[in-house]
Design a protein around this motif. Structure first.
Motif, PDB file in Angstrom:
ATOM      1  N   LEU A  61       0.866  -1.177   0.000  1.00  0.00           N
ATOM      2  CA  LEU A  61       0.000   0.000   0.000  1.00  0.00           C
ATOM      3  C   LEU A  61       0.901   1.224   0.000  1.00  0.00           C
ATOM      4  N   GLY A  62       0.879   1.951  -1.107  1.00  0.00           N
ATOM      5  CA  GLY A  62       1.727   3.135  -1.180  1.00  0.00           C
ATOM      6  C   GLY A  62       1.632   3.805  -2.533  1.00  0.00           C
ATOM      7  N   GLY A  63       2.598   4.685  -2.787  1.00  0.00           N
ATOM      8  CA  GLY A  63       2.595   5.473  -4.015  1.00  0.00           C
ATOM      9  C   GLY A  63       2.558   4.617  -5.270  1.00  0.00           C
ATOM     10  N   LYS A  64       3.189   3.470  -5.206  1.00  0.00           N
ATOM     11  CA  LYS A  64       3.251   2.599  -6.378  1.00  0.00           C
ATOM     12  C   LYS A  64       1.857   2.204  -6.884  1.00  0.00           C
ATOM     13  N   GLN A  65       0.968   1.867  -5.924  1.00  0.00           N
ATOM     14  CA  GLN A  65      -0.389   1.457  -6.306  1.00  0.00           C
ATOM     15  C   GLN A  65      -1.126   2.623  -6.985  1.00  0.00           C
ATOM     16  N   ILE A  66      -0.868   3.834  -6.470  1.00  0.00           N
ATOM     17  CA  ILE A  66      -1.542   5.011  -7.040  1.00  0.00           C
ATOM     18  C   ILE A  66      -1.022   5.247  -8.465  1.00  0.00           C
ATOM     19  N   ARG A  95       0.183   3.103 -10.518  1.00  0.00           N
ATOM     20  CA  ARG A  95      -0.324   2.048 -11.405  1.00  0.00           C
ATOM     21  C   ARG A  95      -1.756   2.369 -11.841  1.00  0.00           C
ATOM     22  N   ASP A  96      -2.568   2.842 -10.887  1.00  0.00           N
ATOM     23  CA  ASP A  96      -3.950   3.176 -11.230  1.00  0.00           C
ATOM     24  C   ASP A  96      -4.009   4.338 -12.216  1.00  0.00           C
ATOM     25  N   ILE A  97      -3.133   5.335 -12.031  1.00  0.00           N
ATOM     26  CA  ILE A  97      -3.153   6.486 -12.948  1.00  0.00           C
ATOM     27  C   ILE A  97      -2.809   6.019 -14.356  1.00  0.00           C
ATOM     28  N   VAL A  98      -1.780   5.181 -14.461  1.00  0.00           N
ATOM     29  CA  VAL A  98      -1.376   4.698 -15.787  1.00  0.00           C
ATOM     30  C   VAL A  98      -2.515   3.900 -16.426  1.00  0.00           C
ATOM     31  N   ASN A  99      -3.019   2.902 -15.691  1.00  0.00           N
ATOM     32  CA  ASN A  99      -3.989   1.989 -16.309  1.00  0.00           C
ATOM     33  C   ASN A  99      -5.354   2.608 -16.551  1.00  0.00           C
ATOM     34  N   ALA A 152       6.745   6.827 -14.963  1.00  0.00           N
ATOM     35  CA  ALA A 152       7.528   7.966 -14.471  1.00  0.00           C
ATOM     36  C   ALA A 152       6.726   9.264 -14.621  1.00  0.00           C
ATOM     37  N   ALA A 153       6.026   9.411 -15.762  1.00  0.00           N
ATOM     38  CA  ALA A 153       5.238  10.621 -15.979  1.00  0.00           C
ATOM     39  C   ALA A 153       4.091  10.695 -14.981  1.00  0.00           C
ATOM     40  N   ALA A 154       3.465   9.536 -14.728  1.00  0.00           N
ATOM     41  CA  ALA A 154       2.346   9.508 -13.781  1.00  0.00           C
ATOM     42  C   ALA A 154       2.836   9.920 -12.399  1.00  0.00           C
ATOM     43  N   GLU A 155       3.988   9.410 -11.998  1.00  0.00           N
ATOM     44  CA  GLU A 155       4.498   9.722 -10.667  1.00  0.00           C
ATOM     45  C   GLU A 155       4.828  11.210 -10.547  1.00  0.00           C
ATOM     46  N   ASP A 156       5.513  11.734 -11.571  1.00  0.00           N
ATOM     47  CA  ASP A 156       5.848  13.164 -11.545  1.00  0.00           C
ATOM     48  C   ASP A 156       4.596  14.017 -11.442  1.00  0.00           C
ATOM     49  N   ALA A 157       3.619  13.681 -12.289  1.00  0.00           N
ATOM     50  CA  ALA A 157       2.383  14.477 -12.301  1.00  0.00           C
ATOM     51  C   ALA A 157       1.666  14.374 -10.962  1.00  0.00           C
ATOM     52  N   LYS A 158       1.642  13.168 -10.415  1.00  0.00           N
ATOM     53  CA  LYS A 158       0.976  12.965  -9.118  1.00  0.00           C
ATOM     54  C   LYS A 158       1.622  13.838  -8.045  1.00  0.00           C
ATOM     55  N   ILE A 159       2.954  13.870  -8.047  1.00  0.00           N
ATOM     56  CA  ILE A 159       3.668  14.678  -7.047  1.00  0.00           C
ATOM     57  C   ILE A 159       3.328  16.157  -7.246  1.00  0.00           C
ATOM     58  N   GLN A 160       3.304  16.574  -8.513  1.00  0.00           N
ATOM     59  CA  GLN A 160       2.974  17.971  -8.795  1.00  0.00           C
ATOM     60  C   GLN A 160       1.561  18.304  -8.333  1.00  0.00           C
ATOM     61  N   LEU A 161       0.656  17.352  -8.483  1.00  0.00           N
ATOM     62  CA  LEU A 161      -0.743  17.607  -8.124  1.00  0.00           C
ATOM     63  C   LEU A 161      -0.959  17.747  -6.618  1.00  0.00           C
ATOM     64  N   THR A 203      -3.533  22.073  -9.131  1.00  0.00           N
ATOM     65  CA  THR A 203      -4.735  21.281  -9.423  1.00  0.00           C
ATOM     66  C   THR A 203      -4.657  20.622 -10.800  1.00  0.00           C
ATOM     67  N   THR A 204      -3.701  21.097 -11.639  1.00  0.00           N
ATOM     68  CA  THR A 204      -3.512  20.447 -12.935  1.00  0.00           C
ATOM     69  C   THR A 204      -2.017  20.257 -13.169  1.00  0.00           C
ATOM     70  N   ALA A 205      -1.671  19.147 -13.803  1.00  0.00           N
ATOM     71  CA  ALA A 205      -0.261  18.924 -14.155  1.00  0.00           C
ATOM     72  C   ALA A 205      -0.235  18.458 -15.602  1.00  0.00           C
ATOM     73  N   SER A 206       0.657  19.071 -16.396  1.00  0.00           N
ATOM     74  CA  SER A 206       0.645  18.617 -17.788  1.00  0.00           C
ATOM     75  C   SER A 206       1.734  17.585 -18.019  1.00  0.00           C
ATOM     76  N   ILE A 207       1.333  16.539 -18.721  1.00  0.00           N
ATOM     77  CA  ILE A 207       2.256  15.457 -19.051  1.00  0.00           C
ATOM     78  C   ILE A 207       2.583  15.596 -20.534  1.00  0.00           C
ATOM     79  N   VAL A 208       3.859  15.652 -20.862  1.00  0.00           N
ATOM     80  CA  VAL A 208       4.249  15.676 -22.275  1.00  0.00           C
ATOM     81  C   VAL A 208       5.333  14.621 -22.469  1.00  0.00           C
ATOM     82  N   ILE A 209       5.049  13.638 -23.321  1.00  0.00           N
ATOM     83  CA  ILE A 209       6.074  12.637 -23.658  1.00  0.00           C
ATOM     84  C   ILE A 209       6.255  12.713 -25.179  1.00  0.00           C
TER      85      ILE A 209
END
Ligand code: ADP
Ligand code: MG
Length: 826
Positions: free
Chosen positions: A204-209, A211-215, A248-257, A261-267
């Protein structure tokens, strides 16, 4: 520089690691080569097969995922390994952890010019014994000669409590990290912090979050962009790099959020699609989008906190504050929900990302470092003292003994302690003839007091003594750690026989006897005694706990053959540093066999897991319906928890992730499944109780009817007593007691009924009605005719005989059902 205390503490985290040094009453974080306080727990092998740790390795997780690994802490204690593609080398989780430890050790060498040989390393309190053992191995591989493990919430509590004036208070430590969660209640009393209770979740931790953001957010968004990406999922090796970038993008964005209230992801180039076009991915992630995925995890963590309190009958009003630890606790939703639901103020005044390392350093300051003391050279005097470097006393007692070289006479020798800063002196103390002495020191608050030791001979000349100084700091210390999960063995009838139970202060040893079930042949290692070892709290159903290894004695370890059913005494010891050892004593051989514990967590088979999950889903559907119809409050609460925590979804997500190659997701899935099973068991037991009570009441009514008609005063009196006892069992909800009492009541009824010939007549009628179901119809018909004949000729024994045979002809379930209406002992 030689240290008398260990002083360095390491937080070996799932995502980040950190090392701190005790500095008086404060702590300093040792920065790494990039002047960063946190070193990502990631290892990368470059093209020349050189290993890199930290930020550089973390960056390569995305574009070189076959040579860069992270989150290996979640695999500690399992047989999983990774393979560096560049060299083909296989590495186990403890080897990767060892690289992180070496890197931190290197930072100390560079920044402080010191070679670290001893350290305190923290581990999640929820870790099982194999994970702790693997952490110990990692420390050895990293070159530490001495290491002590400390639980992370304990370290955090110490960081807050060390210089605190609070007394007689409880705190709740809430520590959510990259992949593990711990909740611990600690109590501060008389300058000592004691862990009162603990609960946690290894997955239970950041990893699960992330994973959910990605999927659930990013992958569906990519699907809408119109690129052709066949079988776009993590498990497909073709998309390995794309998924590493998304994570990696999901984690960065999550931290920014946590701030915006919004984080932009650009890959710019996520991957190439089927036509060879670069996939450009851009997405504006909103805080409101990720919160529904975070919420069930927070819910789950809060439920764990509440359980931890309930188990010790503590209310939220008993808790002064919640100490908040770990990266995910920077999430606004988490903080709001945690403080809102618990109604307890949060304290995050010490950086939640470094507090564990700081606490570990403070703990390290309490640990004397025997091995590092300078060795006395010939001709030097030495001091032996059990002096504690930290304590609540401002005038601590100190005693000890001076040892003289070459048995020199100590008559007339004196000792004196001089504090370096205040220049306070203890006054000259005369040594006793054997060199012993005792006195008191005087210490100042909020700093480390350092006392030079002045040893003088009979004529007042100063003599060299080792050590030449001691330290003392006024501060809070820790009591012994407690065991966070019960450890025991699974018996043949699926019960758990506990060796050492949860909450036991460590160190602790425990012995138990076992009997061999197979023959062990001397010299043949394939013949062995093997007892599964489990960790967990479900003593009634051992298979709901975690299998952590086995106790094993094989033929190669014994002096003579051990026949079946031989008595073996097993001793398990768990040390203060969470190390476990086990040995067996075999009385008939008069032999002690050591190292009989094999610790390893095997990865569960995913197909078996899937079948089990389906079974539980069905069971859950069934009890949900029954619970609704009986309106059982307690069951409804459990069912609601399962719904709010989205347990079933999380189990299925973990299974999917495991199928996609995530190595710790299979354990995550299994642990969650066990918990679901335990909850369903609990509901089944709950629902069974009202039914049991109803049946008992009906049975007692029937018993009275029979007793009124056929009984005498004596039997009625016995029935009355038993009835009172049965009602008492009902009032205290004691299932076993009620069952016993009902059995005794049945015995009375049976005795009364069996004495009545008309009862046997009634049974014969009953059986005649059931003859259609009997296994042998013609025999049944003959027995019924014979039974009637016996009845007409008043031959009771003949009748009984026929009835017994008729019952035997019923199908098994019918026999049981019939047996219930029939007197026992028929
Ligand atoms: P560990 O001790 O397990 O290494 P940390 O306490 O360092 O874990 O926390 C790492 C986790 O916290 C990662 O999942 C990371 O994404 C998450 N995290 C870090 N900072 C934040 C933040 N500001 N908001 C939300 N999550 C964060
Ligand atoms: Mg942590």
């Amino acid at each position: 520089m030689s240290r008398t205390t260990i002083d360095y503490g390491i937080d070996l985290g799932t995502t980040n690691s950190c090392i701190a040094l005790l500095n008086g009453t404060g702590t300093d974080i040792i920065e790494n080569n990039y002047q960063a306080k946190l070193t990502p727990s990631a290892v990368w092998m470059d093209g020349k097969c050189r290993l890199h740790v930290g930020q550089k390795a973390k960056e390569r997780l995305e574009d070189d995922p076959c040579n860069a690994f992270s989150e290996f802490k979640l695999q500690m204690g399992t047989s999983h390994f990774w393979t560096f593609q560049n060299s083909g080398k296989e590495v186990r989780p403890e080897e990767l952890s060892a690289e992180v430890l070496k890197s931190l050790r290197g930072d100390v060498e560079q920044q402080k010019g010191e070679v670290m040989n001893s350290a305190i390393i923290t581990v999640p309190a929820d870790f099982d014994l194999p994970e702790n053992a693997a952490t110990q191995r990692a420390a050895q591989l990293a070159g530490f000669s001495y290491v002590q493990l400390v639980q992370e919430p304990v370290a955090a509590a110490l960081a807050y409590g060390f210089q605190s004036d609070s007394d007689k208070v409880f705190w709740l430590v809430y520590d959510m990290g990259g992949g593990t969660f711990d909740a611990a209640i600690v109590q501060m009393r008389d300058g000592i912090i004691r862990v009162v209770n603990h609960g946690g979740d290894k997955n239970l931790g950041g990893k699960q979050i992330d994973r959910d953001i990605v999927n659930n957010i990013l992958v569906p968004a990519i699907a809408k962009q119109g690129y052709t990406l066949p079988d776009f999922k993590k498990g497909n090796p073709r998309w390995l790099t794309a998924f590493a970038k998304l994570k990696a993008a999901a984690e960065d964005a999550k931290i920014q959020l946590s701030r915006t209230t919004t984080a932009s992801i650009v890959i710019p180039e996520l991957c190439k699609d089927e036509q060879g076009n670069a996939v450009y991915f851009e997405y504006d992630l909103k805080r409101s989008e990720i919160e529904p995925f975070i919420e069930p995890y927070v819910e789950r963590s809060i439920n764990i906190c509440q359980k931890v309190l309930e188990e010790k009958r503590l209310g939220t009003e008993n808790i002064e504050k919640i100490i908040v630890v770990g990266g995910p606790t920077l999430t606004p939703l988490l903080r709001d929900k945690l403080s809102g639901r618990m109604g307890i103020p949060l304290d995050y005044s010490i950086d939640p990302l470094t507090v564990v390392a700081r606490g570990a350093a403070i703990f390290a300051g309490i640990q004397r470092q025997e091995t590092e003391l300078p060795k006395p050279s010939r001709g030097q005097f030495t001091l032996d003292t059990p002096h504690q470097p930290v304590g609540v006393e401002s005038e601590p007692k100190i005693g000890g003994r001076v040892n003289a070289p070459d048995n020199r006479d100590l008559t007339g020798f004196t000792i004196e302690f001089v504090e370096l800063k205040s220049m306070w002196r203890s006054g000259i103390i005369k040594l006793r003839s054997n060199g012993s002495f005792s006195t008191e020191l005087r210490a100042e608050q909020k700093r480390m007091n350092e006392y030079l030791i002045e040893l003088r001979d009979a004529v007042g000349n100063l003599q060299e003594i080792v050590p030449d100084r001691i330290n003392y700091t006024i501060g809070t210390t820790m009591s012994n750690p407690i065991l966070t999960h019960s450890v025991g063995v699974a018996t043949a009838n699926n019960e758990m026989q506990v060796f050492i139970s949860k909450g036991t202060p460590l160190p602790r040893s425990s012995r138990q006897r076992h009997y061999t079930t197979t023959e062990v042949k001397r010299g043949d290692p394939s013949t062995r005694l093997r007892i599964p070892v489990v960790e967990g709290e479900n003593t009634k159903r051992a298979n709901r706990n975690r299998l952590i290894g086995s106790l094993e004695i094989n033929g190669a370890q014994v002096r003579r053959d051990i026949p079946v059913n031989t008595d073996v005494e097993i001793k398990i010891t768990i040390t203060e540093s969470l190390e476990v050892r086990a040995e067996a004593f075999i009385p008939i051989l008069e032999q002690v066999v050591d190292k009989v514990l094999v610790l390893v967590k095997e990865a569960p088979d995913l197909d078996v897991l899937e079948r089990e999950i389906n079974k539980e889903k069905e069971r859950l559907g069934g009890i949900a319906g029954r619970s609704r119809s009986t309106n059982d409050q307690h069951s409804e609460i459990i069912l609601q928890r399962i719904r709010y925590e989205q347990t079933v979804d999380h189990i299925e997500n973990a299974l999917a992730a495991a199928r996609d190659g995530d190595p710790d997701a299979s354990h995550e899935c299994l642990n969650r499944l066990h918990e679901l099973q335990t909850s369903i068991d609990e509901i089944e037991d709950n629902l069974a109780w009202p039914m049991m009570v109803e049946e008992a009441q009906e049975e007692m009514q029937r018993a009275w009817n029979i007793a009124e008609e056929y009984g005498d005063d004596n039997s009625r009196h016995r029935l009355q007593t038993l009835e009172q006892e049965a009602y008492k069992a009902i009032s205290v909800q004691d299932r076993d007691l009620l069952q016993r009492k009902m059995e005794e009541i049945s015995t009375i009824i049976n005795q009364l009924l069996l004495a009545r010939p008309e009862y046997w007549v009634f049974l014969l009628e009953q059986l005649e009605e059931m003859k259609g179901q009997m296994t042998n119809r013609s025999l049944a018909e003959r027995l019924i005719i014979e039974g009637k004949r016996a009845l007409n000729s008043n031959n009771l024994d003949g009748l009984k005989n026929c009835i017994r045979q008729l019952v035997d002809l019923l199908p098994r379930e019918q026999q049981e059902a019939f047996g219930n209406t029939m007197p026992r002992g028929l």
